[in-house]
Design a protein around this motif. Sequence first.
Motif: not given
Length: 253
Positions: A98-124
Motif C-alpha cells: 500500500k505504501n509503495a502504491k502511494s510512493a509511486a504517485t509521488k515519485s518523479t519516476s515511472q513506477v509499476t507496483v506489484i502485490n505478489s500475493r504470496v509469502t517470503a519464498a513465493g516473493l523470491a
Amino acid sequence: MHNIKIVTDSAAHLSPNDINHYHITVMNSPILINGKVFGYVNKISSEKFMQMFDDDGRAPIIGEISVEALTHTYDELGADGSQILSIHLSDTLSNTYKNAKSAATKSTSQVTVINSRVTAAGLAYQVMTAAEAIAKGQRMIDVLASMEQVRDKTKIFFSAPNNSQLVNRRVIGKIRGTIEKRLNVSYVIEFKNNDFSFVTRSRQDELVNQFWHDQLTIMHHEPIVQLSILHSGNPDRANFLYQMLSVKGTRKM
C-alpha cells in the motif's frame, strides 16, 4: 527502450549473488515491538527473533517500509530514465505494498507496483522471474505476464509448533490461541488466494508429520521447478522435510 530496475523488500530471500548480478534494490523492513523499531529484517538472527515471542508483551511485528523511503528510492533509481518495477510481500502480511502504491504517485519516476500475493519464498520466485526476464530484454508487459504465471503455480504451506505468530497476526483469536497454546496444538496452514487457510491443527505432532509426508509424496509426482524450505528458530522440522525429500529423491533447487 528504457531500462527496468527492480525494487523489493527484505521478505524476499534472495542470495547476495542474485541481488548483485541483477542489480536488485532490497528495502529492509523494520521489526517493531510495542510500536517501536527494535531492528531490521536480515540484520537480526532468526533465533533472536523467535526468542522475542517468549517475552510477554513483546511480540514482534514486521513493519512496513515508509512511503518516504520508497519515494526517495524510486526517484534515485529512475533519475536516469529507468522504469521501476516494485514487487512486494502480500498486502495481507504487510502494508508495504500500500505504501509503495502511494510512493509511486509521488515519485518523479515511472513506477509499476506489484502485490505478489504470496509469502517470503513465493516473493523470491516472482522477483527472480522478473529479473531473468528483464535481463533478456523483455518488455514490462511480458515481465508481468511471466510473474503472474509463476504466482499462479506457486503453492505455499507452513507449519507452526506454537501459535504466537498466528495470534499476533490475528489469524486466530486471542482466546482460542490461549487455549490451544496450553494444549500444545501444532498447525499446518496454506497461504492461498492471498489469505491463510488451516489445513490441520492437532495436539498430535504425528498428524502434522503425516501431512508433510503425504504432501511430499504428491510433489514427487509433479514437475517441480523450484522448492524452498524456510524456517525460524528450531530447525528440526526443516531437517525432517529435507530428509524426506532426500529419501524420495526430489531435486532441490
